[in-house]
Motif scaffolding. Structure first.
Motif, short mmCIF file in Angstrom:
data_model
loop_
_atom_site.label_atom_id
_atom_site.label_comp_id
_atom_site.label_asym_id
_atom_site.label_seq_id
_atom_site.Cartn_x
_atom_site.Cartn_y
_atom_site.Cartn_z
N SER A 382 23.06 -32.80 18.91
CA SER A 382 23.00 -32.61 20.36
C SER A 382 23.92 -31.51 20.86
CB SER A 382 23.33 -33.93 21.07
OG SER A 382 24.63 -34.39 20.71
N ASP A 383 24.89 -31.07 20.05
CA ASP A 383 25.71 -29.93 20.47
C ASP A 383 25.06 -28.61 20.09
OD1 ASP A 383 26.05 -30.38 17.80
OD2 ASP A 383 28.23 -30.24 17.80
N SER A 384 23.87 -28.67 19.45
CA SER A 384 23.10 -27.47 19.15
C SER A 384 21.86 -27.40 20.03
CB SER A 384 22.70 -27.44 17.68
OG SER A 384 22.00 -26.27 17.35
N ALA A 398 14.11 -38.00 18.71
CA ALA A 398 12.93 -37.20 18.37
C ALA A 398 12.42 -36.44 19.57
CB ALA A 398 11.84 -38.11 17.81
N ARG A 399 12.03 -35.20 19.34
CA ARG A 399 11.40 -34.40 20.38
C ARG A 399 10.63 -33.25 19.73
NH1 ARG A 399 17.14 -33.28 23.09
NH2 ARG A 399 17.32 -35.43 22.41
N GLN A 400 9.49 -32.93 20.28
CA GLN A 400 8.64 -31.87 19.73
C GLN A 400 9.15 -30.50 20.19
OE1 GLN A 400 7.21 -34.97 20.57
NE2 GLN A 400 7.19 -35.15 18.35
N ILE A 401 9.18 -29.57 19.24
CA ILE A 401 9.70 -28.23 19.56
C ILE A 401 8.64 -27.16 19.34
CG2 ILE A 401 12.11 -28.79 19.12
CD1 ILE A 401 11.79 -27.69 16.30
N GLY A 402 7.37 -27.56 19.22
CA GLY A 402 6.30 -26.59 19.06
C GLY A 402 5.95 -26.35 17.61
N GLY A 403 4.73 -25.87 17.40
CA GLY A 403 4.28 -25.56 16.05
C GLY A 403 4.02 -26.78 15.20
N GLY A 404 3.94 -27.95 15.83
CA GLY A 404 3.75 -29.18 15.07
C GLY A 404 5.02 -29.72 14.45
N TYR A 405 6.17 -29.18 14.83
CA TYR A 405 7.45 -29.59 14.25
C TYR A 405 8.20 -30.49 15.22
CZ TYR A 405 6.33 -25.68 11.20
OH TYR A 405 5.69 -24.82 10.34
N THR A 406 9.03 -31.37 14.63
CA THR A 406 9.83 -32.31 15.41
C THR A 406 11.29 -32.10 15.10
OG1 THR A 406 8.07 -33.97 15.38
CG2 THR A 406 10.27 -34.74 15.89
N ALA A 407 12.10 -31.98 16.15
CA ALA A 407 13.55 -31.92 15.98
C ALA A 407 14.10 -33.33 16.10
CB ALA A 407 14.17 -31.01 17.03
N VAL A 409 17.28 -34.97 16.87
CA VAL A 409 18.56 -34.56 17.47
C VAL A 409 19.57 -35.70 17.34
CG1 VAL A 409 19.67 -33.62 19.50
CG2 VAL A 409 17.25 -33.12 19.07
N ALA A 410 20.46 -35.59 16.36
CA ALA A 410 21.49 -36.60 16.16
C ALA A 410 22.54 -36.49 17.25
CB ALA A 410 22.13 -36.42 14.79
N ASP A 411 23.11 -37.63 17.63
CA ASP A 411 24.15 -37.65 18.64
C ASP A 411 25.42 -37.03 18.08
OD1 ASP A 411 24.99 -38.96 21.41
OD2 ASP A 411 26.61 -39.36 19.97
N ALA A 412 25.95 -36.01 18.75
CA ALA A 412 27.09 -35.26 18.22
C ALA A 412 28.35 -36.11 18.15
CB ALA A 412 27.32 -34.01 19.06
N ARG A 413 28.62 -36.91 19.20
CA ARG A 413 29.85 -37.70 19.21
C ARG A 413 29.84 -38.76 18.10
NH1 ARG A 413 29.58 -36.92 25.05
NH2 ARG A 413 31.60 -36.18 25.84
N LEU A 414 28.72 -39.44 17.93
CA LEU A 414 28.63 -40.46 16.89
C LEU A 414 28.66 -39.81 15.50
CD1 LEU A 414 25.91 -42.86 18.35
CD2 LEU A 414 28.39 -43.11 18.43
N SER A 415 28.04 -38.65 15.38
CA SER A 415 27.95 -37.99 14.07
C SER A 415 29.28 -37.42 13.61
CB SER A 415 26.89 -36.89 14.12
OG SER A 415 25.61 -37.41 14.41
N THR A 416 30.15 -37.06 14.54
CA THR A 416 31.44 -36.46 14.18
C THR A 416 32.59 -37.45 14.29
OG1 THR A 416 31.75 -35.67 16.45
CG2 THR A 416 30.67 -34.17 14.91
N ALA A 417 32.29 -38.71 14.52
CA ALA A 417 33.34 -39.71 14.74
C ALA A 417 34.24 -39.90 13.53
CB ALA A 417 32.72 -41.05 15.15
N PHE A 418 33.73 -39.62 12.33
CA PHE A 418 34.49 -39.92 11.12
C PHE A 418 34.91 -38.66 10.38
CE2 PHE A 418 31.53 -43.38 12.01
CZ PHE A 418 32.43 -44.42 12.18
#
Length: 772
Positions: A382-384, A398-407, A409-418
């Motif tokens: 989420s910080d990107s 999950a969110r669609q970003i075009g071209g049939g691809y899905t991003a 998006v991991a939560d930045a605060r939870l992902s960097t907590a450790f």
């Protein structure tokens, strides 16, 4: 100083927090008034005012809080240490517990834990009846403490996140009155029972990735025994090691396993006989077979019935490829090899449709490269991929970003907590509480909305980080505000929030700190060179897989994400792979030849080719090239086919035209014209065409000329006698009557009187001897 102490004592437990805030709110106005009046040395910072009380004299560490997410009926136990950082002995010291006001934003959670001075209005009063005496505390001395308090005594009437402070109070010889000398804060997520609203679904990625441990080097035996640069991986696999802990902890958690297949292949190689490079170039037997077998067995059990996401083999640095090495096309083969490796070793069909760039940082080129090998989902953060309005609301991952691809998006605060050093119990405990508090705050943002949140932690957690992660996930096991979702593929199919950001940032937004860690362009040039050499070399091998497989894997490892932060190690690894390939190529070589002397105008020149490989070679061509073809001409190139460990002598026909030394070069080529090894030059001395030989040849020619001249003159004389006008010889009985052929008339064919050349004047009859 006494006035400051009296001011603090006034606010400790007597002045309501609201009144304190009202007093503090007018301070800025008072400061402006004093400045207008000419009084400039005025500070309104509450930090400076509080710091004058000495609330940083004693360092407090909260090493443990259990349970991490208490209920109303639980007893909360807090343990830790206090250390006197001052110069004076502290007397009459005691530990107290304080509960601050309910936090309302995720940013406030971020700030808790920073060592700031005691603030009576924010930290709250000391909880009566729950203290522990410490007594005297000399400078530099530490003491442990343990506080136990029933959760109901905290009087928390609303669900949410509360700051929980442990304070140390006492007095010093220079200030003999009790005051707060140190405080440490942590977080208390409070929701005694399941929420009335919808729970937040959380998918936690559990990465099983290591640095590169295996090169392309193998022994020259039938088994191709691998040679490891060191035996460090055995320590990670052993009980208590990082990788062993990751497997043991993850086995009982609701997580999605994210595995680099290169790690599996490396450990699988260790289960058999392997060698480790020793001092002086001498290899020694590896000793990790037992721990490697045990680790693989434990992993097979841990991933049973779990979803496994396989990264491309070697965990290639997608961002580096996108920014500096897009011409290389190894991602597809690395993805295919990943699926085969995981399926073969773990007997699990992995998902290979997820790409995970470093720290989830993406731009358009990273998405393009990451999805080029069949991945339809790219894991970002989420910080990107930010929200368009900067809203703190955490939408579904999950969110669609075009071209049939899905991003995803991991939560930045939870992902960097450790991230960071978790070896200190206080840091690990705070990380766990911060993670739980953030997850509860996400749920409190919109409890009526069901959301699916993804956590993508650091790629290679340390042992202490993994233990903190497992403890935090254990705190969510009660499922009061969260629901575990242990399949990333399910999170990818969740219904996106309509207003969630989905605009992929451009290249200019990629973090400079991450860009500085990428593999340089020169690295990809070297990788391409190694690949070209390998592609050429394999065309002459009868068992190409013995070389292609280990070197192909090594080339994939050269692009590994694990090289970030270690440019010297990455460079050394590439150089070692290229050097070893060159060593193998050099075993197929031309044997040094001394100068040769021709024994005649036509002779043969032998050239020897040696095959030092364990396998045979074929489709190799040897060619001799004369630098002076007008002196010495050599026949065309010849096919060379040699069994492993043998040599073969190839003979070339030559023809000399003149005396003197001639430089000749021997070269080996593949079928597609690529040279193998170095040229081998030698001198051919043409000395058999001597002056005596030339004289003999000249004499022979002269004799032939003279013989031809003699035959010519003889024929000329004979012809002149036959055609000079003289008649044939007579018997001497009188002169000629002018008849015959002497009359000058031409011979008429068929004339009976014509001379047949015998001079008789009569035609000869068959069988009659004609005399001349």
């Amino acid at each position: 100083m006494a006035e400051a102490a009296e001011f603090q004592e006034t606010f400790r437990g007597t002045t309501p927090p609201a009144a304190f805030h009202r007093v503090r709110s007018v301070l800025p106005l008072l400061a402006v008034l004093l400045v207008l009046l000419g009084v400039t040395e005025v500070s309104t910072a509450p930090t400076a005012r509080a710091d004058s009380t000495g609330s940083r004299t004693v360092a407090v560490s909260i090493d443990s809080l259990t349970p991490v997410a208490p209920t109303q009926s639980d007893k909360i136990t807090i343990s830790g240490t206090v250390t006197n950082k001052g110069r004076s002995t502290v007397s009459a010291g005691h530990i107290g517990l304080r509960v601050g006001g309910l936090l309302s934003t995720r940013s406030e959670i971020d700030d808790i834990g920073d060592r700031t001075p005691f603030s009576p209005g924010n930290d709250g009063p000391e909880l009566n009846g729950h203290t522990q005496k410490i007594g005297k505390l000399q400078p530099g001395i530490s003491r442990e403490f343990t506080l136990t308090v029933p959760a109901k005594d905290l009087s928390l009437d609303r669900d949410g996140v509360y700051p929980l402070g442990v304070s140390f109070s006492g007095q010093t010889s220079d200030q003999q009155y009790e005051r707060v000398l140190g405080i440490r804060r942590t977080l208390l997520p409070w929701q005694p029972s399941a929420a009335d609203g919808k729970k937040t679904k959380i998918t936690f990625l559990w990465p099983l990735i290591s640095s590169t441990h295996l090169t392309a080097r193998t022994e020259s035996d039938q088994q191709q025994t691998p040679i490891f640069p060191n035996d460090d991986l055995a320590a990670e696999l052993a009980p208590g090691g990082r990788l062993q802990q990751l497997v043991a902890l993850g086995r009982d958690l609701h997580v999605t396993w994210v595995i680099d297949p290169d790690l599996l292949a490396t450990v699988e190689a260790m289960t058999k006989s392997y060698q480790v490079a020793g001092p002086g170039g001498k290899n020694i037997p590896g000793r990790g077979q037992a721990v490697a077998k045990q680790w693989l067995s434990q992993l097979q059990t841990a991933v049973n019935d779990k979803e496994v996401v396989a990264l491309p083999f070697g965990d290639p640095d997608i961002a580096s490829l996108a920014h500096r090495g897009r011409d290389l096309s190894h991602l597809q083969s690395a993805t295919e090899l990943a699926a085969t490796t995981v399926d073969t070793i773990l007997q699990v069909k992995p998902r290979t449709d997820f790409a995970w760039p470093v720290d989830g940082a993406i731009d358009r080129s990273i998405v393009e490269v990451g999805t080029s090998a069949g991945a339809h989902n790219i894991i970002t953060r989420s910080d990107s991929l930010r929200e368009p309005d900067g809203s703190p609301y955490a939408p579904t991952a999950a969110r669609q970003i075009g071209g049939g691809y899905t991003a995803i998006v991991a939560d930045a605060r939870l992902s960097t907590a450790f991230e960071g050093d978790m070896t200190h119990a206080g840091d690990a405990s705070l990380a766990v509480q911060r993670f739980l508090a953030q997850s509860l705050m996400i749920n409190k943002q919109a409890p009526e909305n069901e959301r699916s949140i993804v956590v993508a932690p650091q790629r290679m957690p340390t042992t202490s980080q993994a233990q903190a992660m497992a403890k935090a996930l254990g705190g969510l096991s009660a499922g009061r505000w969260t629901q575990p979702l242990d399949r990333l593929s399910d999170a990818a199919k969740a219904k996106p929030d309509p207003a969630a950001g989905r605009r992929v940032p451009g290249p200019g937004s990629y973090p400079e700190a991450l860009r500085a860690q990428e593999l340089p362009s020169e690295a990809f040039t070297e990788i391409q060179k190694t690949q070209d050499n390998l592609s050429s070399f394999k065309t002459i091998l009868t068992s190409a897989d013995r070389v292609v497989i280990p070197f192909g894997s090594a080339i994939m490892r050269e692009m590994s994400t694990s090289w970030r932060g270690d440019p010297a190690g990455a460079s050394d690894f590439r150089a070692a792979v290229e050097s070893y390939l060159a060593t193998l190529q050099d075993t197929v070589k031309l044997v040094k030849k001394s100068d040769a002397t021709l024994s005649g105008r036509s002779a043969t020149i032998p050239v020897t080719v040696k095959n030092g490989l364990f396998q045979g070679i074929d489709h190799l061509y040897l060619q001799l090239e004369s630098t002076q073809p007008n002196r010495l001409k050599v026949t065309d190139k010849q096919l060379v086919k040699i069994d492993g460990g043998h040599s073969q002598s190839v003979k070339f026909e030559t023809r000399a035209y003149a005396n003197g030394p001639v430089k000749v070069y021997a070269r080996l080529y593949t079928a597609d014209g690529q040279q193998v090894g170095e040229d081998m030059g030698f001198i051919v001395h043409v000395t058999s065409i001597t002056p005596m030989v030339l004289l003999v040849i000249a004499g022979g020619v002269l004799l032939l000329v003279l013989a031809g001249l003699r035959i010519y003159l003889k024929r000329k004389r004979s012809g002149s006698r036959d055609g000079a006008g003289n008649g044939p010889e007579t018997d001497g009985e009188g002169p000629s009557d002018g008849g015959g052929n002497g009359g000058g008339e031409p011979e008429r064919p068929g004339d009976p009187a014509a001379d047949d050349g015998t001079g008789s004047g009569e035609p000869s009859r068959p069988g009659e001897k004609v005399e001349r």
